[in-house]
Design a protein around this motif. Sequence first.
Motif, PDB file in Angstrom:
ATOM      1  N   VAL A 153       0.841  -1.202   0.000  1.00  0.00           N
ATOM      2  CA  VAL A 153       0.000   0.000   0.000  1.00  0.00           C
ATOM      3  C   VAL A 153       0.872   1.247   0.000  1.00  0.00           C
ATOM      4  O   VAL A 153       0.634   2.205  -0.764  1.00  0.00           O
ATOM      5  CB  VAL A 153      -0.940  -0.007   1.225  1.00  0.00           C
ATOM      6  CG1 VAL A 153      -1.588   1.372   1.412  1.00  0.00           C
ATOM      7  CG2 VAL A 153      -2.026  -1.059   1.056  1.00  0.00           C
ATOM      8  N   LEU A 154       1.905   1.237   0.830  1.00  0.00           N
ATOM      9  CA  LEU A 154       2.830   2.368   0.858  1.00  0.00           C
ATOM     10  C   LEU A 154       3.586   2.489  -0.466  1.00  0.00           C
ATOM     11  O   LEU A 154       3.773   3.583  -1.003  1.00  0.00           O
ATOM     12  CB  LEU A 154       3.818   2.203   2.016  1.00  0.00           C
ATOM     13  CG  LEU A 154       3.224   2.191   3.431  1.00  0.00           C
ATOM     14  CD1 LEU A 154       4.310   1.871   4.452  1.00  0.00           C
ATOM     15  CD2 LEU A 154       2.584   3.533   3.757  1.00  0.00           C
ATOM     16  N   GLY A 155       4.039   1.350  -0.990  1.00  0.00           N
ATOM     17  CA  GLY A 155       4.794   1.354  -2.235  1.00  0.00           C
ATOM     18  C   GLY A 155       3.976   1.816  -3.422  1.00  0.00           C
ATOM     19  O   GLY A 155       4.453   2.621  -4.244  1.00  0.00           O
ATOM     20  N   VAL A 156       2.739   1.339  -3.538  1.00  0.00           N
ATOM     21  CA  VAL A 156       1.873   1.722  -4.652  1.00  0.00           C
ATOM     22  C   VAL A 156       1.535   3.208  -4.575  1.00  0.00           C
ATOM     23  O   VAL A 156       1.507   3.911  -5.604  1.00  0.00           O
ATOM     24  CB  VAL A 156       0.594   0.867  -4.659  1.00  0.00           C
ATOM     25  CG1 VAL A 156      -0.421   1.416  -5.655  1.00  0.00           C
ATOM     26  CG2 VAL A 156       0.920  -0.587  -4.999  1.00  0.00           C
ATOM     27  N   ALA A 157       1.294   3.707  -3.354  1.00  0.00           N
ATOM     28  CA  ALA A 157       0.991   5.130  -3.190  1.00  0.00           C
ATOM     29  C   ALA A 157       2.148   5.999  -3.681  1.00  0.00           C
ATOM     30  O   ALA A 157       1.934   7.078  -4.240  1.00  0.00           O
ATOM     31  CB  ALA A 157       0.696   5.429  -1.724  1.00  0.00           C
ATOM     32  N   PHE A 158       3.373   5.517  -3.489  1.00  0.00           N
ATOM     33  CA  PHE A 158       4.544   6.258  -3.961  1.00  0.00           C
ATOM     34  C   PHE A 158       4.723   6.079  -5.476  1.00  0.00           C
ATOM     35  O   PHE A 158       4.976   7.043  -6.194  1.00  0.00           O
ATOM     36  CB  PHE A 158       5.787   5.765  -3.215  1.00  0.00           C
ATOM     37  CG  PHE A 158       7.036   6.530  -3.539  1.00  0.00           C
ATOM     38  CD1 PHE A 158       7.345   7.699  -2.875  1.00  0.00           C
ATOM     39  CD2 PHE A 158       7.899   6.077  -4.522  1.00  0.00           C
ATOM     40  CE1 PHE A 158       8.488   8.408  -3.175  1.00  0.00           C
ATOM     41  CE2 PHE A 158       9.053   6.779  -4.838  1.00  0.00           C
ATOM     42  CZ  PHE A 158       9.343   7.953  -4.150  1.00  0.00           C
ATOM     43  N   ALA A 159       4.600   4.846  -5.960  1.00  0.00           N
ATOM     44  CA  ALA A 159       4.864   4.556  -7.373  1.00  0.00           C
ATOM     45  C   ALA A 159       3.835   5.188  -8.300  1.00  0.00           C
ATOM     46  O   ALA A 159       4.165   5.555  -9.438  1.00  0.00           O
ATOM     47  CB  ALA A 159       4.881   3.040  -7.584  1.00  0.00           C
ATOM     48  N   ILE A 160       2.610   5.346  -7.830  1.00  0.00           N
ATOM     49  CA  ILE A 160       1.553   5.885  -8.688  1.00  0.00           C
ATOM     50  C   ILE A 160       1.811   7.345  -9.043  1.00  0.00           C
ATOM     51  O   ILE A 160       1.225   7.884 -10.002  1.00  0.00           O
ATOM     52  CB  ILE A 160       0.169   5.747  -7.984  1.00  0.00           C
ATOM     53  CG1 ILE A 160      -0.972   5.758  -9.015  1.00  0.00           C
ATOM     54  CG2 ILE A 160      -0.030   6.820  -6.956  1.00  0.00           C
ATOM     55  CD1 ILE A 160      -1.044   4.542  -9.853  1.00  0.00           C
ATOM     56  N   PHE A 194       4.523   8.501 -10.310  1.00  0.00           N
ATOM     57  CA  PHE A 194       5.332   8.590 -11.526  1.00  0.00           C
ATOM     58  C   PHE A 194       4.480   8.838 -12.774  1.00  0.00           C
ATOM     59  O   PHE A 194       4.747   9.771 -13.526  1.00  0.00           O
ATOM     60  CB  PHE A 194       6.183   7.333 -11.685  1.00  0.00           C
ATOM     61  CG  PHE A 194       7.398   7.318 -10.803  1.00  0.00           C
ATOM     62  CD1 PHE A 194       8.647   7.648 -11.312  1.00  0.00           C
ATOM     63  CD2 PHE A 194       7.301   6.989  -9.462  1.00  0.00           C
ATOM     64  CE1 PHE A 194       9.767   7.647 -10.498  1.00  0.00           C
ATOM     65  CE2 PHE A 194       8.414   6.996  -8.642  1.00  0.00           C
ATOM     66  CZ  PHE A 194       9.648   7.325  -9.163  1.00  0.00           C
ATOM     67  N   PRO A 195       3.433   8.023 -13.027  1.00  0.00           N
ATOM     68  CA  PRO A 195       2.611   8.329 -14.213  1.00  0.00           C
ATOM     69  C   PRO A 195       1.758   9.582 -14.043  1.00  0.00           C
ATOM     70  O   PRO A 195       1.483  10.280 -15.020  1.00  0.00           O
ATOM     71  CB  PRO A 195       1.740   7.071 -14.368  1.00  0.00           C
ATOM     72  CG  PRO A 195       1.697   6.457 -13.011  1.00  0.00           C
ATOM     73  CD  PRO A 195       3.032   6.753 -12.389  1.00  0.00           C
ATOM     74  N   LEU A 196       1.346   9.877 -12.798  1.00  0.00           N
ATOM     75  CA  LEU A 196       0.491  11.044 -12.597  1.00  0.00           C
ATOM     76  C   LEU A 196       1.255  12.345 -12.805  1.00  0.00           C
ATOM     77  O   LEU A 196       0.728  13.304 -13.396  1.00  0.00           O
ATOM     78  CB  LEU A 196      -0.107  11.013 -11.176  1.00  0.00           C
ATOM     79  CG  LEU A 196      -1.101   9.883 -10.879  1.00  0.00           C
ATOM     80  CD1 LEU A 196      -1.581   9.961  -9.438  1.00  0.00           C
ATOM     81  CD2 LEU A 196      -2.295   9.933 -11.831  1.00  0.00           C
ATOM     82  N   LEU A 197       2.500  12.383 -12.341  1.00  0.00           N
ATOM     83  CA  LEU A 197       3.305  13.597 -12.453  1.00  0.00           C
ATOM     84  C   LEU A 197       4.195  13.602 -13.684  1.00  0.00           C
ATOM     85  O   LEU A 197       4.892  14.592 -13.930  1.00  0.00           O
ATOM     86  CB  LEU A 197       4.172  13.761 -11.194  1.00  0.00           C
ATOM     87  CG  LEU A 197       3.413  13.876  -9.865  1.00  0.00           C
ATOM     88  CD1 LEU A 197       4.395  13.967  -8.706  1.00  0.00           C
ATOM     89  CD2 LEU A 197       2.493  15.093  -9.875  1.00  0.00           C
ATOM     90  N   GLN A 198       4.192  12.488 -14.442  1.00  0.00           N
ATOM     91  CA  GLN A 198       5.049  12.371 -15.631  1.00  0.00           C
ATOM     92  C   GLN A 198       6.494  12.744 -15.292  1.00  0.00           C
ATOM     93  O   GLN A 198       7.096  13.638 -15.881  1.00  0.00           O
ATOM     94  CB  GLN A 198       4.529  13.256 -16.751  1.00  0.00           C
ATOM     95  CG  GLN A 198       3.310  12.707 -17.473  1.00  0.00           C
ATOM     96  CD  GLN A 198       3.603  11.401 -18.209  1.00  0.00           C
ATOM     97  OE1 GLN A 198       4.520  11.318 -19.018  1.00  0.00           O
ATOM     98  NE2 GLN A 198       2.824  10.376 -17.904  1.00  0.00           N
TER      99      GLN A 198
END
Length: 392
Positions: A332-339, A341-345
């Motif tokens: 959950v912590l990892g996905v919240a951080f990784a997501i 990357f595509p949102l902020l390009q």
Amino acid sequence: MIRHLFKLIWNRKRSNFLLITEIFFCFLVLFAVLSLIVYNVRNYYKPLGFEHENVWMLTMRPDTDSTALNRQTLEQIMQRAKGFQEVESVALTNSNAPFAFSQMNNELSYGEKKMMANEYLVQDDFDKVMRMQVSHGRWFGQQDNASHHYPIVINRALQQKLFEGEDPLGKLIPRNDSSSYQVVGVVEHYRPSSEYTAEEPGFFNRIHLPKNENEFYGELLLRVKPGMGVEFEEKMVKELSGISKGWTMEVATLEKMRQNKAKMAKVPMIALTIICGFLILNVALGLFGVLWYNISRRNSEIGLRRAVGAASSQVYRQFIGEVLVLATFGLVLGVAFAIQFPLLQVFEVESVVYFIALGIAVGLIYLLAIGCAFYPSRQAAAIHPAMALHEE
């Protein structure tokens, strides 16, 4: 049952903090490595836009600074190269030939839009040498000799970014204060850097020797007939060296150049995969050790559950579930951080690359958790209630 497992792991969050943190960082590293791999694999299966098989590049370096003499010798070399029966077509190019370790770009503007694009200086027969297909318009040639503008052929990536859906044919792009480029054609794809790199905006600028009288081009591309090898290479270099006495000549196949470029792309992937593998191994050992330790401490609990009627499969599923919940907290912590990357390009990479890598990373972490919990959970399920209670 699921709610109970989450509550159980949450109540032990302090004792499981280091393991959750380890899973978190393992996921981030795995996500980064998989993003790189997915990016490269997706690029590998995209068309290059040309055929590099049976194409050689002859690199020529004159021994004199006389441009006029060098140009005269160059024209003689080209005439002789075209005369070989083993050669189908030839074309001059600049140092940024396909798969070469060289780049050249230029700023283009159209209307209020400005952007950098790769520039490829090529001769009229370049499309025949590389067997390129013009999807819209035409390739430049002798019909452009009388033109007051510089004819260029652009790729689809440049059309989409600079013209944004407009028909580019005939459009003028300022070259300098006194001249302009004129778009005469569009090619769908052109990825000369490597099979593993994304396509970038680019355009082909014409090498017209009578017009570019002060320029010297030392790279000659030759499409040879299939099956030509070292024997013909030696023959060709010997004859051309006789024309250009004192010049340095080197011949390389585009296939060999492609392989060298591919190795450069594979090295970081292999290195990061090895590092990621060691990290995953550490996480796996941690999960295995924690679960084994918990089972040894909870013999009485297991025995009591079995004594009141819990089946061995229920005990087995409980420990598998606990490990999956533990992995979920880290994910959950990892996905919240990784997501982000595509949102902020963060990088100029397609969002689908991140989402594919994200899905694969989550799946691998869960598989890792199940794999580590499999044997300890079976050992826990096999504990006999009488033996467990007797030991207590």
